[in-house]
Write an enzyme that holds these catalytic residues in place. Structure first.
Site, PDB file in Angstrom:
ATOM      1  N   THR A 275      -1.820   3.610   4.350  1.00  0.00           N
ATOM      2  CA  THR A 275      -0.788   4.635   4.255  1.00  0.00           C
ATOM      3  C   THR A 275       0.174   4.550   5.429  1.00  0.00           C
ATOM      4  OG1 THR A 275      -2.460   6.045   3.322  1.00  0.00           O
ATOM      5  CG2 THR A 275      -0.536   7.153   4.255  1.00  0.00           C
TER       6      THR A 275
ATOM      7  N   SER B 234       0.811  -1.210   0.000  1.00  0.00           N
ATOM      8  CA  SER B 234       0.000   0.000   0.000  1.00  0.00           C
ATOM      9  C   SER B 234       0.852   1.271   0.000  1.00  0.00           C
ATOM     10  CB  SER B 234      -0.913   0.008   1.228  1.00  0.00           C
ATOM     11  OG  SER B 234      -0.147  -0.269   2.390  1.00  0.00           O
TER      12      SER B 234
ATOM     13  N   ARG C  21      -7.146   9.521  -9.304  1.00  0.00           N
ATOM     14  CA  ARG C  21      -7.709   9.740  -7.963  1.00  0.00           C
ATOM     15  C   ARG C  21      -6.584  10.101  -6.994  1.00  0.00           C
ATOM     16  NH1 ARG C  21      -6.716   7.408  -2.660  1.00  0.00           N
ATOM     17  NH2 ARG C  21      -8.644   7.504  -1.463  1.00  0.00           N
ATOM     18  N   VAL C  22      -6.769  11.163  -6.251  1.00  0.00           N
ATOM     19  CA  VAL C  22      -5.807  11.561  -5.216  1.00  0.00           C
ATOM     20  C   VAL C  22      -6.524  11.490  -3.878  1.00  0.00           C
ATOM     21  CG1 VAL C  22      -4.385  13.447  -4.340  1.00  0.00           C
ATOM     22  CG2 VAL C  22      -4.506  13.027  -6.806  1.00  0.00           C
ATOM     23  N   GLY C  23      -5.886  10.860  -2.899  1.00  0.00           N
ATOM     24  CA  GLY C  23      -6.511  10.709  -1.586  1.00  0.00           C
ATOM     25  C   GLY C  23      -6.102  11.812  -0.629  1.00  0.00           C
ATOM     26  N   ASP C  24      -6.219  11.510   0.641  1.00  0.00           N
ATOM     27  CA  ASP C  24      -5.937  12.491   1.689  1.00  0.00           C
ATOM     28  C   ASP C  24      -4.437  12.678   1.946  1.00  0.00           C
ATOM     29  OD1 ASP C  24      -5.907   9.778   2.641  1.00  0.00           O
ATOM     30  OD2 ASP C  24      -5.754  10.567   4.682  1.00  0.00           O
TER      31      ASP C  24
ATOM     32  N   THR D 136       1.842   6.914   0.262  1.00  0.00           N
ATOM     33  CA  THR D 136       0.897   5.836  -0.016  1.00  0.00           C
ATOM     34  C   THR D 136       0.766   5.591  -1.511  1.00  0.00           C
ATOM     35  OG1 THR D 136      -1.366   5.093   0.457  1.00  0.00           O
ATOM     36  CG2 THR D 136      -1.108   7.365  -0.198  1.00  0.00           C
TER      37      THR D 136
ATOM     38  N   THR E 191      -4.193   7.704   8.397  1.00  0.00           N
ATOM     39  CA  THR E 191      -4.228   6.567   7.476  1.00  0.00           C
ATOM     40  C   THR E 191      -5.668   6.082   7.398  1.00  0.00           C
ATOM     41  OG1 THR E 191      -3.388   4.337   7.015  1.00  0.00           O
ATOM     42  CG2 THR E 191      -3.683   4.899   9.310  1.00  0.00           C
ATOM     43  N   GLY E 192      -6.012   5.476   6.276  1.00  0.00           N
ATOM     44  CA  GLY E 192      -7.368   4.962   6.131  1.00  0.00           C
ATOM     45  C   GLY E 192      -7.993   5.433   4.835  1.00  0.00           C
ATOM     46  N   HIS E 193      -9.309   5.438   4.816  1.00  0.00           N
ATOM     47  CA  HIS E 193     -10.041   5.707   3.585  1.00  0.00           C
ATOM     48  C   HIS E 193     -10.028   7.204   3.289  1.00  0.00           C
ATOM     49  CE1 HIS E 193     -12.913   5.537   0.421  1.00  0.00           C
ATOM     50  NE2 HIS E 193     -13.227   4.270   0.650  1.00  0.00           N
ATOM     51  N   GLY E 194      -9.106   7.594   2.422  1.00  0.00           N
ATOM     52  CA  GLY E 194      -8.870   9.006   2.175  1.00  0.00           C
ATOM     53  C   GLY E 194     -10.055   9.757   1.626  1.00  0.00           C
TER      54      GLY E 194
HETATM   55  N1  GLY Z   1      -5.210   7.181   2.944  1.00  0.00           N
HETATM   56  C1  GLY Z   1      -4.776   6.784   1.704  1.00  0.00           C
HETATM   57  C2  GLY Z   1      -5.751   6.923   0.634  1.00  0.00           C
HETATM   58  O1  GLY Z   1      -6.939   6.829   0.845  1.00  0.00           O
HETATM   59  O2  GLY Z   1      -5.336   7.145  -0.478  1.00  0.00           O
END
Ligand code: GLY
Length: 314
Positions: free
Chosen positions: A157, A48, A185-188, A175, A208-211
């Site tokens: 992450t 990841s 797609r860009v996350g947090d 990450t 860390t987690g669902h960005g």
């Molecule tokens: N936290 C990493 C992502 O969602 O991309």
């Protein structure tokens, strides 16, 4: 000031160990964060982050990373960067060699190559095989099925916070993002205030987690602001996640995991994770601490919207 470094996840142990060795030798927090993050980025077993990270739905590994310096409040980030194994080092150069804070996509790669980085294949035989299996499953189940949360390591992450012997703080986040994400797609993680934040006068935080859920609540900035208002790092992590869950309730937004670590300027630290997503028998929320007391792997604390803040104790 006794140095300390904290990182997300069990795989952050090796990074914490490297970061601590550097800090103990007198390295600055910013250098410790970069070199520690590189350990995870270059590890092909971590699926990841960096090299070996799972790709997007078209089989391309797109990396997000950011670094922030508490001493100067400078920050650098890269988003959707391809072909470079150590994106946090590119992020650092964005901070140091450009007038900007974030570069994205092909132009981030152009910048990296112009600054001496080498383009490499980021897929390992294992990550390629996983993507091929995903493609086969997708063709069998139809084109619009998103398999984001059915794997234990789709978005883990590494976030890092460090305090050096000079009293300076730094934070980092790196990450490959959600496996099978949409291209672009860009996350947090590379978003300052979301994936990480640091203020030398207060403390540092990283997530860390669902960005896609977490970036709507800027939880790293919130955690640092909560510490500024007097909450302990542990309380600040809990309260930042409670805010996220109030705004993005898991029952409305789907099951998602979110976690945050925080380090105060005096070396006190804390961490917390949502129960959903992360709190499963095979998916414990773990994080690492390295200090004069050694390197430790810790678990929890798990938070629900109803979690009561622990009393102010430190
Ligand atoms: N936290 C990493 C992502 O969602 O991309």
């Amino acid at each position: 000031m006794p140095p300390v470094i904290i990182t997300t996840w069990k795989f952050g142990l090796a990074a914490a160990h490297t970061g601590w060795e550097l800090l103990a030798q007198g390295a600055h927090a910013l250098d410790a964060i970069e070199k520690a993050a590189n350990v995870t980025e270059l590890d092909p077993e971590v699926t990841s982050v960096g090299y070996g990270g799972l790709p997007n739905r078209e089989g391309v590994v797109e990396l997000d990373a950011a670094i922030m310096d508490g001493a100067t409040h400078a920050a650098g980030a890269v988003a959707a960067l391809t072909g470079i194994k150590t994106p946090i080092s590119v992020a650092r150069l964005v901070m140091e060699r450009t007038p900007h804070t974030m570069l994205a996509g092909d132009n981030a790669k152009r910048f990296a190559l112009a600054n001496g980085f080498v383009e490499e294949d980021l897929l390992t035989p294992q990550s390629l095989a996983r993507w091929e299996a995903y493609r086969r499953a997708q063709s069998a189940s139809g084109p619009d099925v998103a398999h984001f949360d059915d794997l234990p390591e789709t978005h883990d992450t590494i976030g890092l916070c460090a305090l050096d012997r000079y009293g300076d703080l730094a934070a980092g986040c790196t990450t490959s993002g959600l496996a099978w994400k949409w291209p672009g797609r860009v996350g947090d993680s590379p978003i300052i205030g979301s994936g990480l934040y640091v203020d030398n006068a207060v403390g540092a935080a990283a997530a860390t987690g669902h960005g896609d859920e977490m970036m709507r609540a800027c939880i790293s900035f919130r955690a640092v602001t909560l510490m500024e208002q007097g909450l302990t790092p542990q309380q600040a992590c809990i309260e930042a996640l409670r805010y996220l869950m109030r705004k993005r309730p898991p029952e409305r937004c789907g099951l998602y995991g979110a976690a945050i670590i925080a380090l105060r300027r005096d070396g006190v630290f804390g961490a917390a994770a949502t129960c959903s997503g992360f709190h499963a028998p095979n998916r414990l929320w773990q994080w690492a601490v390295a200090s004069e007391q050694g390197v430790q792997l810790l678990e929890g604390v798990y938070v629900t919207p109803d979690t009561v803040l622990p009393a102010l104790s430190s």
